[in-house]
Scaffold this motif. Structure first.
Motif, PDB file in Angstrom:
ATOM      1  N   SER A 170     -38.522 -70.684 -26.829  1.00  0.00           N
ATOM      2  CA  SER A 170     -39.856 -70.108 -27.041  1.00  0.00           C
ATOM      3  C   SER A 170     -40.884 -70.646 -26.056  1.00  0.00           C
ATOM      4  O   SER A 170     -41.960 -70.076 -25.909  1.00  0.00           O
ATOM      5  CB  SER A 170     -40.322 -70.392 -28.472  1.00  0.00           C
ATOM      6  N   GLY A 171     -40.575 -71.754 -25.396  1.00  0.00           N
ATOM      7  CA  GLY A 171     -41.541 -72.362 -24.485  1.00  0.00           C
ATOM      8  C   GLY A 171     -42.588 -73.203 -25.192  1.00  0.00           C
ATOM      9  O   GLY A 171     -43.537 -73.674 -24.566  1.00  0.00           O
ATOM     10  N   GLU A 172     -42.421 -73.427 -26.490  1.00  0.00           N
ATOM     11  CA  GLU A 172     -43.376 -74.205 -27.249  1.00  0.00           C
ATOM     12  C   GLU A 172     -43.159 -75.701 -26.999  1.00  0.00           C
ATOM     13  O   GLU A 172     -42.034 -76.161 -26.814  1.00  0.00           O
ATOM     14  CB  GLU A 172     -43.265 -73.915 -28.744  1.00  0.00           C
ATOM     15  N   LEU A 201     -53.333 -85.311 -27.482  1.00  0.00           N
ATOM     16  CA  LEU A 201     -52.500 -84.320 -28.166  1.00  0.00           C
ATOM     17  C   LEU A 201     -52.383 -83.099 -27.266  1.00  0.00           C
ATOM     18  O   LEU A 201     -53.377 -82.626 -26.727  1.00  0.00           O
ATOM     19  CB  LEU A 201     -53.106 -83.910 -29.510  1.00  0.00           C
ATOM     20  N   VAL A 202     -51.170 -82.587 -27.110  1.00  0.00           N
ATOM     21  CA  VAL A 202     -50.943 -81.403 -26.285  1.00  0.00           C
ATOM     22  C   VAL A 202     -50.070 -80.415 -27.056  1.00  0.00           C
ATOM     23  O   VAL A 202     -49.013 -80.784 -27.575  1.00  0.00           O
ATOM     24  CB  VAL A 202     -50.250 -81.757 -24.945  1.00  0.00           C
ATOM     25  N   LEU A 203     -50.531 -79.178 -27.146  1.00  0.00           N
ATOM     26  CA  LEU A 203     -49.770 -78.109 -27.798  1.00  0.00           C
ATOM     27  C   LEU A 203     -49.680 -76.938 -26.847  1.00  0.00           C
ATOM     28  O   LEU A 203     -50.695 -76.445 -26.356  1.00  0.00           O
ATOM     29  CB  LEU A 203     -50.452 -77.677 -29.103  1.00  0.00           C
ATOM     30  N   THR A 204     -48.466 -76.487 -26.585  1.00  0.00           N
ATOM     31  CA  THR A 204     -48.242 -75.333 -25.716  1.00  0.00           C
ATOM     32  C   THR A 204     -47.543 -74.239 -26.507  1.00  0.00           C
ATOM     33  O   THR A 204     -46.545 -74.492 -27.189  1.00  0.00           O
ATOM     34  CB  THR A 204     -47.376 -75.707 -24.497  1.00  0.00           C
ATOM     35  N   THR A 205     -48.077 -73.029 -26.429  1.00  0.00           N
ATOM     36  CA  THR A 205     -47.485 -71.868 -27.092  1.00  0.00           C
ATOM     37  C   THR A 205     -47.652 -70.671 -26.179  1.00  0.00           C
ATOM     38  O   THR A 205     -48.060 -70.805 -25.023  1.00  0.00           O
ATOM     39  CB  THR A 205     -48.146 -71.631 -28.465  1.00  0.00           C
ATOM     40  N   ARG A 206     -47.346 -69.487 -26.677  1.00  0.00           N
ATOM     41  CA  ARG A 206     -47.488 -68.262 -25.881  1.00  0.00           C
ATOM     42  C   ARG A 206     -48.362 -67.266 -26.621  1.00  0.00           C
ATOM     43  O   ARG A 206     -48.294 -67.142 -27.844  1.00  0.00           O
ATOM     44  CB  ARG A 206     -46.117 -67.637 -25.574  1.00  0.00           C
ATOM     45  N   GLN A 208     -50.166 -63.179 -26.964  1.00  0.00           N
ATOM     46  CA  GLN A 208     -49.580 -61.849 -27.170  1.00  0.00           C
ATOM     47  C   GLN A 208     -49.058 -61.227 -25.884  1.00  0.00           C
ATOM     48  O   GLN A 208     -48.221 -60.321 -25.926  1.00  0.00           O
ATOM     49  CB  GLN A 208     -50.617 -60.928 -27.810  1.00  0.00           C
ATOM     50  N   LEU A 209     -49.547 -61.709 -24.733  1.00  0.00           N
ATOM     51  CA  LEU A 209     -49.066 -61.215 -23.443  1.00  0.00           C
ATOM     52  C   LEU A 209     -47.926 -62.074 -22.901  1.00  0.00           C
ATOM     53  O   LEU A 209     -47.537 -61.944 -21.741  1.00  0.00           O
ATOM     54  CB  LEU A 209     -50.212 -61.177 -22.427  1.00  0.00           C
ATOM     55  N   ASN A 210     -47.404 -62.958 -23.759  1.00  0.00           N
ATOM     56  CA  ASN A 210     -46.292 -63.843 -23.407  1.00  0.00           C
ATOM     57  C   ASN A 210     -46.652 -64.821 -22.296  1.00  0.00           C
ATOM     58  O   ASN A 210     -45.777 -65.322 -21.584  1.00  0.00           O
ATOM     59  CB  ASN A 210     -45.042 -63.044 -23.012  1.00  0.00           C
ATOM     60  N   MET A 211     -47.934 -65.127 -22.152  1.00  0.00           N
ATOM     61  CA  MET A 211     -48.360 -66.128 -21.180  1.00  0.00           C
ATOM     62  C   MET A 211     -48.506 -67.482 -21.875  1.00  0.00           C
ATOM     63  O   MET A 211     -48.942 -67.549 -23.029  1.00  0.00           O
ATOM     64  CB  MET A 211     -49.689 -65.717 -20.536  1.00  0.00           C
ATOM     65  N   PRO A 212     -48.143 -68.583 -21.199  1.00  0.00           N
ATOM     66  CA  PRO A 212     -48.269 -69.903 -21.811  1.00  0.00           C
ATOM     67  C   PRO A 212     -49.730 -70.305 -22.001  1.00  0.00           C
ATOM     68  O   PRO A 212     -50.555 -70.146 -21.099  1.00  0.00           O
ATOM     69  CB  PRO A 212     -47.559 -70.824 -20.810  1.00  0.00           C
ATOM     70  N   VAL A 213     -50.031 -70.806 -23.187  1.00  0.00           N
ATOM     71  CA  VAL A 213     -51.370 -71.283 -23.518  1.00  0.00           C
ATOM     72  C   VAL A 213     -51.252 -72.749 -23.926  1.00  0.00           C
ATOM     73  O   VAL A 213     -50.513 -73.081 -24.852  1.00  0.00           O
ATOM     74  CB  VAL A 213     -52.004 -70.468 -24.657  1.00  0.00           C
ATOM     75  N   SER A 246     -59.580 -78.864 -24.220  1.00  0.00           N
ATOM     76  CA  SER A 246     -59.435 -77.856 -23.177  1.00  0.00           C
ATOM     77  C   SER A 246     -58.333 -76.869 -23.530  1.00  0.00           C
ATOM     78  O   SER A 246     -57.397 -77.193 -24.256  1.00  0.00           O
ATOM     79  CB  SER A 246     -59.136 -78.507 -21.819  1.00  0.00           C
ATOM     80  N   VAL A 247     -58.475 -75.648 -22.990  1.00  0.00           N
ATOM     81  CA  VAL A 247     -57.483 -74.589 -23.163  1.00  0.00           C
ATOM     82  C   VAL A 247     -57.184 -74.006 -21.793  1.00  0.00           C
ATOM     83  O   VAL A 247     -58.100 -73.610 -21.062  1.00  0.00           O
ATOM     84  CB  VAL A 247     -57.992 -73.476 -24.109  1.00  0.00           C
ATOM     85  N   ALA A 248     -55.916 -73.962 -21.441  1.00  0.00           N
ATOM     86  CA  ALA A 248     -55.486 -73.373 -20.174  1.00  0.00           C
ATOM     87  C   ALA A 248     -54.536 -72.218 -20.465  1.00  0.00           C
ATOM     88  O   ALA A 248     -53.629 -72.349 -21.290  1.00  0.00           O
ATOM     89  CB  ALA A 248     -54.790 -74.413 -19.295  1.00  0.00           C
ATOM     90  N   VAL A 249     -54.767 -71.080 -19.799  1.00  0.00           N
ATOM     91  CA  VAL A 249     -53.924 -69.901 -19.976  1.00  0.00           C
ATOM     92  C   VAL A 249     -53.201 -69.620 -18.659  1.00  0.00           C
ATOM     93  O   VAL A 249     -53.853 -69.434 -17.620  1.00  0.00           O
ATOM     94  CB  VAL A 249     -54.762 -68.674 -20.395  1.00  0.00           C
TER      95      VAL A 249
END
Length: 504
Positions: A170-172, A201-206, A208-213, A246-249
């Motif tokens: 999933s890339g999480e 703390l770092v959380l990475t998910t995807r 709705q456009l399947n881009m990593p956030v 911070s949030v990076a897309v």
């Protein structure tokens, strides 16, 4: 030689006393273990009555200077409707107990304060927490040391180990550098002090456009010193600091908030609760555009403590019941309707005592200026002999004494902000500035056209006051029905301007 014998005798005597006291302490701990577990279960049932969790202990082994036990947390439900622990699974806490009066674990820290016991706690690797052990390479994610005083007071130091979990499919990813948590409480749990420090703390998910956030939080600190009021309401001081969020897309910075601070101070005097809540944000950037900084200050006063406690108990119990109702939980519209009904049914409890809420101010500023909003609302206890309302004015007067709100928007500040909004959308700076100027002037003109705002000293301003059925909107007085007709129902009926002098 005689002195040597005396010294040796003293040392032996102290050793005998220490050994005897440690043995007695261990025996007393074993004797009271059932009561400790019963108290823990009673507290869990009080805090979360629908959690269906039960604590028990196993394998208690008592020695002279130390003992050990396993505390087991399980679900007492036979179905899998418990989201915390599934039936058949358990969370096990391994406890090593050093007996007082001078527990070895405390002596190693050069803590010479006499204590009943010192308890070292860590998790056992069970199915319920096996993923946590995978993140820490087989180690317990928590390492806790608790000092138990003879008064029953406790002081716990918890070390949180670094975590790193990744899901290749999933890339999480979730990662943490670890941190500390300190909790101290008196024997009844009335006075509780908490402090914590989490570095990263770092959380990475995807999306709705399947881009990593990727969400990143740095420098999270919490401090709280609280106690129960005579009515059972928890009051005290709390402070939370977050250095950076911070949030990076897709690898590009989308949002950065720096210097977030929140603090509150709440007290109860003669059965009435009052307090202050303050938030401040030093910097906000969106799409690498500087949006300025803001603050919010809220003051609460004259809340009836007994009614607040009843409101909290009723609200929590009814919300838990809604969450346990699968028909409601699986229907968002029905859930929202029921939640609104719960709030509506319990709201009169919060209004007992005729409380006052003041926002002074909510403000936002950048290098061009500052805008602010102030509001003061004085409520009325609806149970204080109020008749059944026959119209909207009576309904408002049953729960509202006065309302006073003021808004001031700096046009220069607003233009600067809208310029950065346009630049974040891809406009060049010159074009963005022209567009922002047009937008702000357009809003000012529309506000005046619909008699919502006025202009003063290059500020867009508005004021609203209410008392006993009468409204003053930007200085123009009218009845509540006229106000609602004009601003809520879209009517163009002119308001009757009431004289400010009763003699007129």
């Amino acid at each position: 030689m005689k002195k040597t014998k005396i010294a040796a005798g003293v040392i032996i005597a102290l050793g005998v006393i220490w050994t005897g006291t440690a043995w007695f302490t261990g025996k007393q701990l074993e004797k009271n273990m059932d009561q400790v577990v019963q108290n823990a279960n009673a507290q869990m049932n009080n805090i979360a009555p629908d959690s269906r969790l039960k604590l028990s202990y196993q394998d208690y082994q008592r020695g002279v200077f130390s003992s050990s036990a396993r505390f087991v947390l399980q679900s007492n439900s036979q179905t899998e409707d418990n989201a915390v622990i599934k039936p058949g699974q358990s969370i096990v806490f391994l406890e090593k107990i050093d007996h007082g009066p001078f527990p070895f674990a405390q002596l190693k820290k050069f803590n010479l304060i006499p204590s009943m016991a010192s308890v070292h706690t860590q998790l056992e690797n069970t199915d319920a927490v096996k993923k946590l052990f995978e993140m820490t390479k087989g180690k317990s994610v928590i390492q806790a040391d608790t000092r138990i005083g003879y008064s029953g007071a406790t002081a716990t130091e918890i070390a949180l180990l670094p975590l790193d979990y990744q899901n290749a499919q999933s890339g999480e990813r979730f990662a943490s550098n670890g941190g500390t948590l300190n909790i101290s409480a008196d024997k009844d749990g009335n006075k509780v002090d908490v402090s914590s420090d989490l570095d990263s703390l770092v959380l990475t998910t995807r999306n709705q456009l399947n881009m990593p956030v990727m969400f990143t939080a740095n420098g999270l600190k919490l401090n709280a010193n609280t106690h129960l009021s005579p009515e059972g309401v928890r009051v005290g001081d709390q402070n939370i600091d977050l250095q950076k969020l911070s949030v990076a897309v897709n690898g590009q910075q989308a949002f950065i908030a720096e210097g977030l601070n929140g603090k509150s101070s709440v007290d109860s005097v003669k059965g009435l609760v009052s307090g202050n809540i303050d938030y401040a944000l030093n910097s906000l950037k969106i799409q690498n555009q500087d949006f300025g900084q803001g603050k919010l200050s809220v003051k609460l006063s004259q809340f009836d403590a007994n009614s607040m406690k009843t409101f909290s108990e009723n609200y929590n119990r009814q919300v838990q019941a809604l969450l346990s109702d699968q028909e409601v939980a699986n229907n968002p519209a029905l859930y929202q309707a029921r939640m609104s009904q719960v709030m509506s049914d319990n709201l009169p409890l919060l209004l007992k005592g005729s409380p006052v809420i003041t926002i002074a101010p909510f403000s936002w500023k950048n290098e061009k200026g500052e805008s602010s909003f102030n509001l003061s609302v004085h409520f009325k206890d609806p149970a204080a002999g109020a008749p059944q309302p026959q119209n909207v004015t009576q309904a408002a007067d049953n729960v509202l004494k006065t309302l006073d709100g003021k808004l001031s928007i700096s046009m220069d500040m607003a233009t600067e902000m809208m310029t950065h909004v346009a630049m974040a959308q891809g406009y060049k700076e010159e074009d963005a500035a022209k567009l922002a100027d047009q937008q702000v002037k357009g809003v000012a003109a529309m506000g005046q056209m619909f008699r919502l705002t006025t202009q003063k000293d290059n500020n867009i301003v508005a004021s609203l006051q209410y008392a006993t059925g009468q409204v003053a909107m930007n200085g123009e007085k009218m009845t509540l029905e006229q106000f609602l007709s004009r601003y809520m129902l879209g009517s163009d009926a002119p308001a009757t301007v009431l004289p400010t002098d009763p003699a007129q």
